[in-house]
Design a protein around this motif. Structure first.
Motif, PDB file in Angstrom:
ATOM      1  N   ILE A   1       0.864  -1.178   0.000  1.00 42.34           N
ATOM      2  CA  ILE A   1       0.000   0.000   0.000  1.00 42.34           C
ATOM      3  C   ILE A   1       0.901   1.228   0.000  1.00 42.34           C
ATOM      4  O   ILE A   1       1.768   1.382   0.872  1.00 42.34           O
ATOM      5  CB  ILE A   1      -0.919   0.015   1.240  1.00 42.34           C
ATOM      6  N   ARG A   2       0.704   2.115  -0.967  1.00 41.11           N
ATOM      7  CA  ARG A   2       1.563   3.298  -1.080  1.00 41.11           C
ATOM      8  C   ARG A   2       0.991   4.416  -0.211  1.00 41.11           C
ATOM      9  O   ARG A   2      -0.158   4.830  -0.375  1.00 41.11           O
ATOM     10  CB  ARG A   2       1.683   3.737  -2.531  1.00 41.11           C
ATOM     11  N   VAL A   3       1.828   4.883   0.713  1.00 41.07           N
ATOM     12  CA  VAL A   3       1.383   5.834   1.729  1.00 41.07           C
ATOM     13  C   VAL A   3       2.243   7.092   1.684  1.00 41.07           C
ATOM     14  O   VAL A   3       3.461   7.024   1.510  1.00 41.07           O
ATOM     15  CB  VAL A   3       1.467   5.215   3.143  1.00 41.07           C
ATOM     16  N   LYS A   4       1.599   8.240   1.856  1.00 42.44           N
ATOM     17  CA  LYS A   4       2.301   9.518   1.995  1.00 42.44           C
ATOM     18  C   LYS A   4       1.967  10.102   3.359  1.00 42.44           C
ATOM     19  O   LYS A   4       0.811  10.090   3.774  1.00 42.44           O
ATOM     20  CB  LYS A   4       1.861  10.479   0.886  1.00 42.44           C
ATOM     21  N   VAL A   5       2.977  10.605   4.059  1.00 47.49           N
ATOM     22  CA  VAL A   5       2.758  11.282   5.330  1.00 47.49           C
ATOM     23  C   VAL A   5       2.771  12.790   5.095  1.00 47.49           C
ATOM     24  O   VAL A   5       3.729  13.323   4.526  1.00 47.49           O
ATOM     25  CB  VAL A   5       3.828  10.901   6.375  1.00 47.49           C
ATOM     26  N   LEU A   6       1.705  13.457   5.499  1.00 48.28           N
ATOM     27  CA  LEU A   6       1.601  14.902   5.388  1.00 48.28           C
ATOM     28  C   LEU A   6       1.767  15.495   6.782  1.00 48.28           C
ATOM     29  O   LEU A   6       0.908  15.308   7.647  1.00 48.28           O
ATOM     30  CB  LEU A   6       0.242  15.290   4.778  1.00 48.28           C
TER      31      LEU A   6
ATOM     32  N   LEU B   1      -3.195   8.431   2.885  1.00 47.48           N
ATOM     33  CA  LEU B   1      -2.544   9.628   3.408  1.00 47.48           C
ATOM     34  C   LEU B   1      -2.605   9.587   4.935  1.00 47.48           C
ATOM     35  O   LEU B   1      -3.670   9.356   5.515  1.00 47.48           O
ATOM     36  CB  LEU B   1      -3.263  10.873   2.883  1.00 47.48           C
ATOM     37  N   VAL B   2      -1.455   9.796   5.568  1.00 47.72           N
ATOM     38  CA  VAL B   2      -1.396   9.932   7.022  1.00 47.72           C
ATOM     39  C   VAL B   2      -1.074  11.394   7.320  1.00 47.72           C
ATOM     40  O   VAL B   2      -0.021  11.891   6.930  1.00 47.72           O
ATOM     41  CB  VAL B   2      -0.330   9.013   7.653  1.00 47.72           C
TER      42      VAL B   2
END
Length: 221
Positions: free
Chosen positions: A64-69, A142-143
């Protein structure tokens, strides 16, 4: 933030695994390809970045591709000018309104729509704001983390770390992001009041022992 120091411990990894279980259960009711958002809030030194990073790594293991903002990148006033601005405008100026919420929500819309986005990124060492280009078409989740992250719109799961800045003093010293002096103590107390006011928005609480508790009946494992 570039140059930030992460102090990831087994407690962060265990809490991240528990949050992931709640997410997986919630995702069962979502359509295929749904772009999911988790928000994590807590006071300075509570482990927001560590928990976000641990969760993202666990999800990555499942392809699962995740980006942290990091919402701390979205302060309206730049780092080098912020203390002076706060002193000029008084302690009442410290809080939720210091963030560029319009840009935060714009970037979240771009994530939801799978578009390319320009995002701010603070480099801690020179204390300057860089610009990061992200293609959200390739990101599944998105986290969002930060002091007031659970206030963000369109969030699917809100996580609150129930530790105060008094209890995380040693972590703050080790990370050394800002000097711990009398003025910093005043800032932390003001942030404490503002962050605590958001606790009731949480779906999950990470307690003082870093155990995850559901406070919203919608979320089950």
């Amino acid at each position: 933030m570039l140059g930030d120091v992460l102090l990831i411990q087994e407690t962060h990894q265990k809490a991240a695994a528990d949050i992931k279980e709640y997410m997986e259960k919630d995702l069962e009711s979502k359509p295929k390809g749904y772009k999911y958002i988790v928000a994590i809030s807590g006071e300075s030194g509570a482990g927001k970045s560590e928990l976000s990073h641990s969760l993202a790594k666990l999800l990555k293991e499942d392809a699962i591709r995740v980006k942290v903002l990091h919402t701390d990148n979205y302060y309206i006033v730049p780092p080098l000018l912020r203390n002076e601005w706060r002193k000029t405008h008084g302690v009442e100026s410290i809080g939720i309104d210091e963030y560029d919420w319009s840009l935060i929500h714009q970037n979240i819309r771009e994530f939801k729509e799978g578009r390319e986005a320009m995002m701010p990124c603070i480099d801690i060492i020179p204390e300057q704001i860089d610009k990061l280009i992200t293609d959200f078409k390739k990101v599944d989740m998105l986290v969002v983390d930060g002091l007031y992250a659970i206030k963000t719109d369109h969030v699917d799961m809100r996580v609150f770390i129930d530790l105060t800045y008094h209890e995380t003093k040693m972590t703050q010293i080790i990370r050394g992001k800002e000097p711990l002096n009398e003025y910093r103590a005043m800032v932390l107390e003001r942030e404490h009041q503002n962050v605590r006011s958001l606790r009731s928005l949480a779906d999950l609480i990470v307690n003082k022992n870093y155990e995850v508790e559901a406070v919203n009946g919608q979320f089950t494992k």
